[in-house]
Scaffold this motif. Sequence first.
Motif, PDB file in Angstrom:
ATOM      1  N   PRO A  57     -25.958 -11.344   0.525  1.00 39.97           N
ATOM      2  CA  PRO A  57     -26.108 -10.749  -0.811  1.00 39.97           C
ATOM      3  C   PRO A  57     -24.937  -9.807  -1.095  1.00 39.97           C
ATOM      4  O   PRO A  57     -24.288  -9.313  -0.161  1.00 39.97           O
ATOM      5  N   PRO A  58     -24.643  -9.535  -2.373  1.00 38.38           N
ATOM      6  CA  PRO A  58     -23.470  -8.718  -2.716  1.00 38.38           C
ATOM      7  C   PRO A  58     -23.405  -7.373  -1.992  1.00 38.38           C
ATOM      8  O   PRO A  58     -22.345  -6.972  -1.509  1.00 38.38           O
ATOM      9  N   ALA A  59     -24.526  -6.666  -1.906  1.00 41.25           N
ATOM     10  CA  ALA A  59     -24.518  -5.348  -1.276  1.00 41.25           C
ATOM     11  C   ALA A  59     -24.185  -5.462   0.211  1.00 41.25           C
ATOM     12  O   ALA A  59     -23.365  -4.705   0.742  1.00 41.25           O
ATOM     13  N   ARG A  60     -24.812  -6.432   0.900  1.00 37.32           N
ATOM     14  CA  ARG A  60     -24.531  -6.615   2.329  1.00 37.32           C
ATOM     15  C   ARG A  60     -23.104  -7.109   2.545  1.00 37.32           C
ATOM     16  O   ARG A  60     -22.438  -6.715   3.491  1.00 37.32           O
ATOM     17  N   ARG A  61     -22.640  -7.962   1.643  1.00 38.74           N
ATOM     18  CA  ARG A  61     -21.266  -8.461   1.754  1.00 38.74           C
ATOM     19  C   ARG A  61     -20.272  -7.320   1.686  1.00 38.74           C
ATOM     20  O   ARG A  61     -19.319  -7.269   2.459  1.00 38.74           O
ATOM     21  N   GLU A  62     -20.505  -6.393   0.783  1.00 39.79           N
ATOM     22  CA  GLU A  62     -19.596  -5.255   0.649  1.00 39.79           C
ATOM     23  C   GLU A  62     -19.631  -4.377   1.886  1.00 39.79           C
ATOM     24  O   GLU A  62     -18.604  -3.863   2.331  1.00 39.79           O
ATOM     25  N   ARG A  63     -20.810  -4.229   2.498  1.00 34.03           N
ATOM     26  CA  ARG A  63     -20.907  -3.432   3.727  1.00 34.03           C
ATOM     27  C   ARG A  63     -20.139  -4.095   4.860  1.00 34.03           C
ATOM     28  O   ARG A  63     -19.459  -3.420   5.646  1.00 34.03           O
ATOM     29  N   ILE A  64     -20.236  -5.422   4.944  1.00 34.76           N
ATOM     30  CA  ILE A  64     -19.509  -6.143   6.000  1.00 34.76           C
ATOM     31  C   ILE A  64     -18.010  -5.980   5.820  1.00 34.76           C
ATOM     32  O   ILE A  64     -17.278  -5.676   6.772  1.00 34.76           O
ATOM     33  N   ARG A 104     -16.465  -3.662   4.189  1.00 38.90           N
ATOM     34  CA  ARG A 104     -16.080  -2.263   4.398  1.00 38.90           C
ATOM     35  C   ARG A 104     -15.976  -1.954   5.891  1.00 38.90           C
ATOM     36  O   ARG A 104     -15.070  -1.226   6.324  1.00 38.90           O
ATOM     37  N   ALA A 105     -16.881  -2.534   6.681  1.00 36.47           N
ATOM     38  CA  ALA A 105     -16.814  -2.334   8.130  1.00 36.47           C
ATOM     39  C   ALA A 105     -15.548  -2.964   8.708  1.00 36.47           C
ATOM     40  O   ALA A 105     -14.925  -2.409   9.617  1.00 36.47           O
ATOM     41  N   LEU A 106     -15.148  -4.120   8.171  1.00 38.94           N
ATOM     42  CA  LEU A 106     -13.940  -4.781   8.659  1.00 38.94           C
ATOM     43  C   LEU A 106     -12.682  -4.001   8.291  1.00 38.94           C
ATOM     44  O   LEU A 106     -11.662  -4.115   8.977  1.00 38.94           O
ATOM     45  N   ARG A 107     -12.755  -3.217   7.220  1.00 41.27           N
ATOM     46  CA  ARG A 107     -11.597  -2.416   6.804  1.00 41.27           C
ATOM     47  C   ARG A 107     -11.607  -1.027   7.417  1.00 41.27           C
ATOM     48  O   ARG A 107     -10.713  -0.223   7.143  1.00 41.27           O
ATOM     49  N   SER A 113     -12.272  -0.914  13.326  1.00 47.35           N
ATOM     50  CA  SER A 113     -12.004  -2.344  13.241  1.00 47.35           C
ATOM     51  C   SER A 113     -10.505  -2.622  13.268  1.00 47.35           C
ATOM     52  O   SER A 113     -10.037  -3.532  13.962  1.00 47.35           O
ATOM     53  N   LYS A 114      -9.738  -1.839  12.506  1.00 49.49           N
ATOM     54  CA  LYS A 114      -8.283  -2.028  12.502  1.00 49.49           C
ATOM     55  C   LYS A 114      -7.686  -1.747  13.876  1.00 49.49           C
ATOM     56  O   LYS A 114      -6.753  -2.433  14.302  1.00 49.49           O
ATOM     57  N   LEU A 115      -8.229  -0.750  14.575  1.00 50.16           N
ATOM     58  CA  LEU A 115      -7.737  -0.433  15.911  1.00 50.16           C
ATOM     59  C   LEU A 115      -8.032  -1.576  16.879  1.00 50.16           C
ATOM     60  O   LEU A 115      -7.163  -1.977  17.666  1.00 50.16           O
ATOM     61  N   LEU A 116      -9.254  -2.108  16.818  1.00 47.56           N
ATOM     62  CA  LEU A 116      -9.642  -3.196  17.710  1.00 47.56           C
ATOM     63  C   LEU A 116      -8.797  -4.437  17.465  1.00 47.56           C
ATOM     64  O   LEU A 116      -8.483  -5.181  18.403  1.00 47.56           O
ATOM     65  N   MET A 117      -8.408  -4.669  16.203  1.00 47.68           N
ATOM     66  CA  MET A 117      -7.659  -5.874  15.846  1.00 47.68           C
ATOM     67  C   MET A 117      -6.146  -5.662  15.885  1.00 47.68           C
ATOM     68  O   MET A 117      -5.394  -6.581  15.549  1.00 47.68           O
ATOM     69  N   PHE A 118      -5.718  -4.480  16.288  1.00 47.74           N
ATOM     70  CA  PHE A 118      -4.276  -4.254  16.439  1.00 47.74           C
ATOM     71  C   PHE A 118      -3.762  -5.181  17.535  1.00 47.74           C
ATOM     72  O   PHE A 118      -4.410  -5.345  18.580  1.00 47.74           O
ATOM     73  N   LEU A 139      -6.005 -15.660  14.733  1.00 48.47           N
ATOM     74  CA  LEU A 139      -6.070 -16.829  13.856  1.00 48.47           C
ATOM     75  C   LEU A 139      -6.119 -16.431  12.388  1.00 48.47           C
ATOM     76  O   LEU A 139      -5.611 -17.141  11.523  1.00 48.47           O
ATOM     77  N   GLN A 140      -6.812 -15.311  12.081  1.00 48.82           N
ATOM     78  CA  GLN A 140      -6.927 -14.799  10.715  1.00 48.82           C
ATOM     79  C   GLN A 140      -7.581 -15.819   9.776  1.00 48.82           C
ATOM     80  O   GLN A 140      -7.251 -15.889   8.586  1.00 48.82           O
ATOM     81  N   ILE A 141      -8.505 -16.615  10.316  1.00 50.47           N
ATOM     82  CA  ILE A 141      -9.306 -17.484   9.474  1.00 50.47           C
ATOM     83  C   ILE A 141     -10.423 -16.684   8.828  1.00 50.47           C
ATOM     84  O   ILE A 141     -10.722 -16.840   7.646  1.00 50.47           O
ATOM     85  N   ASP A 142     -11.035 -15.823   9.626  1.00 50.57           N
ATOM     86  CA  ASP A 142     -12.055 -14.908   9.121  1.00 50.57           C
ATOM     87  C   ASP A 142     -11.396 -13.654   8.553  1.00 50.57           C
ATOM     88  O   ASP A 142     -10.232 -13.359   8.866  1.00 50.57           O
ATOM     89  N   PRO A 143     -12.130 -12.904   7.716  1.00 50.44           N
ATOM     90  CA  PRO A 143     -11.588 -11.633   7.227  1.00 50.44           C
ATOM     91  C   PRO A 143     -11.256 -10.700   8.394  1.00 50.44           C
ATOM     92  O   PRO A 143     -11.989 -10.631   9.376  1.00 50.44           O
ATOM     93  N   VAL A 144     -10.143 -10.003   8.289  1.00 50.87           N
ATOM     94  CA  VAL A 144      -9.708  -9.070   9.326  1.00 50.87           C
ATOM     95  C   VAL A 144      -9.390  -7.734   8.683  1.00 50.87           C
ATOM     96  O   VAL A 144      -9.185  -7.642   7.471  1.00 50.87           O
ATOM     97  N   GLY A 145      -9.340  -6.704   9.523  1.00 48.48           N
ATOM     98  CA  GLY A 145      -9.057  -5.370   9.009  1.00 48.48           C
ATOM     99  C   GLY A 145      -7.654  -5.236   8.453  1.00 48.48           C
ATOM    100  O   GLY A 145      -7.411  -4.520   7.487  1.00 48.48           O
ATOM    101  N   HIS A 146      -6.719  -5.920   9.096  1.00 48.42           N
ATOM    102  CA  HIS A 146      -5.322  -5.872   8.646  1.00 48.42           C
ATOM    103  C   HIS A 146      -4.627  -7.135   9.119  1.00 48.42           C
ATOM    104  O   HIS A 146      -4.731  -7.491  10.288  1.00 48.42           O
ATOM    105  N   GLU A 147      -3.967  -7.815   8.210  1.00 48.23           N
ATOM    106  CA  GLU A 147      -3.299  -9.061   8.568  1.00 48.23           C
ATOM    107  C   GLU A 147      -1.925  -8.783   9.170  1.00 48.23           C
ATOM    108  O   GLU A 147      -1.220  -7.877   8.740  1.00 48.23           O
TER     109      GLU A 147
END
Length: 337
Positions: A124-131, A133-136, A140-145, A195-203
């Motif tokens: 749903p839109p609200a949960r999508r935005e939370r997901i 936001r967590a990825l950004r 999350s950015k530190l883990l994906m560095f 791979l960056q197929i899924d959303p990531v914190g920083h490409e």
Amino acid sequence: MQTTDLATGVLATGYHGPPPWQWADLVTSWQAEPVVLALAVLLGSGYLLGVRTLARAGQPWQPTRTAAFLGGLVLWIWVTCSGLGVYERILFTDRAVQVVLLLMVVPLLLALGAPVSLLVETAPPARRERILRALRSGPSKLLMFPAISTALLMAPPWLLYFTPWYEKTLTSGAWNIGLHLSLVALGLAYFWPRLQIDPVGHEYPHLVGLFITFAEVIFDAGLGIVLIYGGHLVGGHYYTELARPWGPSIAQDQTWGGNSLWVLGDLVGLPFVWALVRRMMVQGKEETAAVDAELDARFEAAAEAAAVGGTAPEDEQGMRPWWLDDPNLRHRYGAEG
């Protein structure tokens, strides 16, 4: 007292493990790994439910992604429940092959399935935005560095073989299950941002992933060389007490395992390179299509404005190919002086 087992033809020395390993055991010998089985069924059911939800909404989902994700789950089950699982605490080589598959192949297939994208699309839109936001978020950015995610792939094999972690996985069922789960999780932490197929914190540029792959090849080779020529028996005390009366010696088994880590680690990197190159090509086509669409839109807007104002379209000067205005080339293409 040592006796000869007439059924197996090997020397009985108090060994209570499975019979001598054969290639057929990869498909005929099985054991239950309840945690992996439960997770695989849960994840597979959730994924298929998400695909069905998208289909009902009229949104397409690539069948290759579904095949990759389900293939990763099936491989996860096979690695832990087939003959590889049966002999994982008996043969060093068996465990070495298992480590490569759990750390590099299973996570790669799961990541190619784009499960996070599927979750975002069906939420749903609200949960999508939370997901998103967590990825950004900062963690999350530190883990994906790149340096962090790469360390999560390269460090575990070294830690496994040169800390008490390895022998604990041989003597403790809980530690063994933890190994089956942690290697897949650490591999996902690497392949997801690469791979960056899924959303990531920083490409990051895909070329970074290629350079990291080459570094990983070097680390695999280094680990294999140390296991083969280092002179230190990993889990030697455990394997000695196991008193396996068949197969290679403890030292020979470790040599074969080191070679398996080295060769398989390099070979399984090839599918990732292929997936990365393919992703680069697809992304390049998408970017080219977006630029073409933008230029077409600008051209149509300029043409409409010119038609309304009765003037010549501005693209004649601002959007024409550069070579038509080059004094050394324009005559070749029939451009007027």
